[in-house]
Design a protein around this motif. Sequence first.
Motif, PDB file in Angstrom:
ATOM      1  N   GLU A  28      -2.079   3.289   0.920  1.00 30.47           N
ATOM      2  CA  GLU A  28      -4.061   3.732   1.210  1.00 30.47           C
ATOM      3  C   GLU A  28      -5.174   1.731   0.262  1.00 30.47           C
ATOM      4  O   GLU A  28      -4.193   1.634  -0.502  1.00 30.47           O
ATOM      5  CB  GLU A  28      -4.275   4.760  -0.299  1.00 30.47           C
ATOM      6  N   GLN A  29      -5.130   1.010   1.046  1.00 30.49           N
ATOM      7  CA  GLN A  29      -5.748   0.214   0.444  1.00 30.49           C
ATOM      8  C   GLN A  29      -7.194   0.564  -0.187  1.00 30.49           C
ATOM      9  O   GLN A  29      -8.452   1.622   0.681  1.00 30.49           O
ATOM     10  CB  GLN A  29      -6.168  -1.131   1.532  1.00 30.49           C
ATOM     11  N   TYR A  30      -7.912   0.129  -1.477  1.00 32.30           N
ATOM     12  CA  TYR A  30      -8.997   0.310  -1.589  1.00 32.30           C
ATOM     13  C   TYR A  30     -10.247  -0.473  -2.107  1.00 32.30           C
ATOM     14  O   TYR A  30      -9.426  -1.662  -1.737  1.00 32.30           O
ATOM     15  CB  TYR A  30      -8.777   1.056  -3.079  1.00 32.30           C
ATOM     16  N   SER A  32      -2.130  -1.952  -2.051  1.00 32.89           N
ATOM     17  CA  SER A  32      -2.245  -0.977  -2.481  1.00 32.89           C
ATOM     18  C   SER A  32      -2.336  -2.103  -4.173  1.00 32.89           C
ATOM     19  O   SER A  32      -1.963  -3.118  -4.456  1.00 32.89           O
ATOM     20  CB  SER A  32      -1.608   0.150  -3.006  1.00 32.89           C
ATOM     21  N   VAL A  63     -11.148   4.488  -0.477  1.00 34.17           N
ATOM     22  CA  VAL A  63      -9.927   4.635   0.695  1.00 34.17           C
ATOM     23  C   VAL A  63     -10.591   3.666   1.101  1.00 34.17           C
ATOM     24  O   VAL A  63     -11.025   5.027   2.517  1.00 34.17           O
ATOM     25  CB  VAL A  63      -9.045   6.091   0.660  1.00 34.17           C
ATOM     26  N   ASP A  73     -12.436   9.156   0.599  1.00 33.91           N
ATOM     27  CA  ASP A  73     -12.279  10.019   0.246  1.00 33.91           C
ATOM     28  C   ASP A  73     -12.568   8.598  -0.794  1.00 33.91           C
ATOM     29  O   ASP A  73     -12.256   7.773  -0.714  1.00 33.91           O
ATOM     30  CB  ASP A  73     -11.701  10.161   0.677  1.00 33.91           C
ATOM     31  N   GLU A 103      -9.158   2.438   4.116  1.00 35.38           N
ATOM     32  CA  GLU A 103      -7.786   2.068   5.625  1.00 35.38           C
ATOM     33  C   GLU A 103      -6.644   3.431   4.445  1.00 35.38           C
ATOM     34  O   GLU A 103      -5.740   3.551   3.520  1.00 35.38           O
ATOM     35  CB  GLU A 103      -7.682   0.966   5.559  1.00 35.38           C
ATOM     36  N   ARG A 104      -6.281   4.026   5.679  1.00 34.29           N
ATOM     37  CA  ARG A 104      -4.859   4.715   4.832  1.00 34.29           C
ATOM     38  C   ARG A 104      -3.996   4.615   5.843  1.00 34.29           C
ATOM     39  O   ARG A 104      -4.256   5.197   6.905  1.00 34.29           O
ATOM     40  CB  ARG A 104      -5.168   6.362   4.352  1.00 34.29           C
ATOM     41  N   LYS A 105      -2.031   4.435   5.957  1.00 35.52           N
ATOM     42  CA  LYS A 105      -1.701   4.698   7.033  1.00 35.52           C
ATOM     43  C   LYS A 105      -0.637   5.312   6.314  1.00 35.52           C
ATOM     44  O   LYS A 105      -0.127   6.018   5.433  1.00 35.52           O
ATOM     45  CB  LYS A 105      -1.077   3.510   7.050  1.00 35.52           C
ATOM     46  N   THR A 106       0.099   6.343   7.138  1.00 37.66           N
ATOM     47  CA  THR A 106       1.067   7.682   6.812  1.00 37.66           C
ATOM     48  C   THR A 106       2.447   7.198   7.400  1.00 37.66           C
ATOM     49  O   THR A 106       3.368   7.800   6.646  1.00 37.66           O
ATOM     50  CB  THR A 106       0.050   9.071   7.239  1.00 37.66           C
ATOM     51  N   LEU A 127      -1.578  -3.998   4.706  1.00 39.31           N
ATOM     52  CA  LEU A 127      -2.251  -2.565   3.501  1.00 39.31           C
ATOM     53  C   LEU A 127      -1.678  -2.778   2.645  1.00 39.31           C
ATOM     54  O   LEU A 127      -0.107  -3.453   2.291  1.00 39.31           O
ATOM     55  CB  LEU A 127      -2.479  -1.758   4.497  1.00 39.31           C
ATOM     56  N   ILE A 173       3.205   6.207   2.812  1.00 40.27           N
ATOM     57  CA  ILE A 173       1.985   6.306   2.586  1.00 40.27           C
ATOM     58  C   ILE A 173       1.241   5.399   1.775  1.00 40.27           C
ATOM     59  O   ILE A 173       1.482   5.390   0.902  1.00 40.27           O
ATOM     60  CB  ILE A 173       1.180   7.791   1.997  1.00 40.27           C
TER      61      ILE A 173
END
Length: 360
Positions: free
Chosen positions: A54-56, A326, A283, A228, A285-288, A324, A52
């Motif tokens: 996430e880009q903030y 983080s 958050v 989020d 964008e998020r990729k799992t 992405l 996972i």
Amino acid sequence: MKAYLLKFSKALKPAMFLPVTLLILSSCGSQEVSRREELAVPVSVLTITPGIIEQYINTTGTVYASDEVVLNSQISGYYFLKTNPRTNRKYALGDIVRKAEVMIRLEDDEYRNNLREKSKAIDNELSKMEYEKLKVLYEKGGATLRELRDAEIKVINAQYDSINIEIQLSKMSVTAPFDGKIVDLPYYTQGVKVNTNQEMIGLMNYKKLYMESSLPEKYFYQLKTGMDVYVTNYSIPDDTLAGKVTQISPSIDPNSRTFKCFITVENPQEKLLPGMFVKADLVAERKTDALIIPKEIVSGRGSERNVFVVENNYAYQRRIVTGLESLDMIEVVRGIQQGDRVVIKGFETLRNRSRVKVLE
């Protein structure tokens, strides 16, 4: 005799120098093997698996209590601070209070007498009796509709008087409007008379907080309500609280080129205090199922990015395309695959096709 010795000497020389030659060759061979072993650079590797990322969008701000109130005296009266049933002492700063608890009483006999509480109660009772009597007479034709309506009006007015008395009596008590903590409690001597509209007590409930933030206009179309948020305080960086974006202003400030947004923060253990300065990571964008690697192992200049992948004890330089990012990790969208072993330690001195020794 000399001829015999000469022949013996010639026969002996090859046999004497053969072990020496073998010893020299053996020594050179071991040095070559040793040199080859020395050329194998020790490295640590990471086997790539989906994870996972996430880009903030980062921002800072001050958090405030979701419920906050300053209660003032609504009448003049003699001040009496009540006892907290949980501590068996007078209410004090930091005490927990529950909704509808009476924390302060203001006593004033003159004020209470003017309410005529008992006589109003009797008036209410008599008006009800009179109405019921006229209602029976009206049904039998012994009273007019006007007389019945007048009696009904008296009942209603008596009820209003009773409600008004309750409202006026409630002003003699300073009551908590919600569960919370006492954050301000001006000192008054017990029994001293205080005037109307003097500050009595300050309450806060900060199990839920909110913060207001101003973000650059370039983020406006990335931001969505419900997004989020991770919130941390600089003095307690190991405790991260969860939040949500709840409001976004559609107006851009022409001077600062920013827009406002509001964030709510869940604070059930009250780790954050109202007024604290915090960092918020929204958050965007998020990729799992992304292939992610540590940022620090990526080398290259400009748009070119490279990593080293180990195959059969050799390190091969791979050009990668990233996605992405983080704080400390980065997504690789092209250049490596799941199961590849990427060098994470010892990569600083490597070149393409360097021989390596993988440390366990």
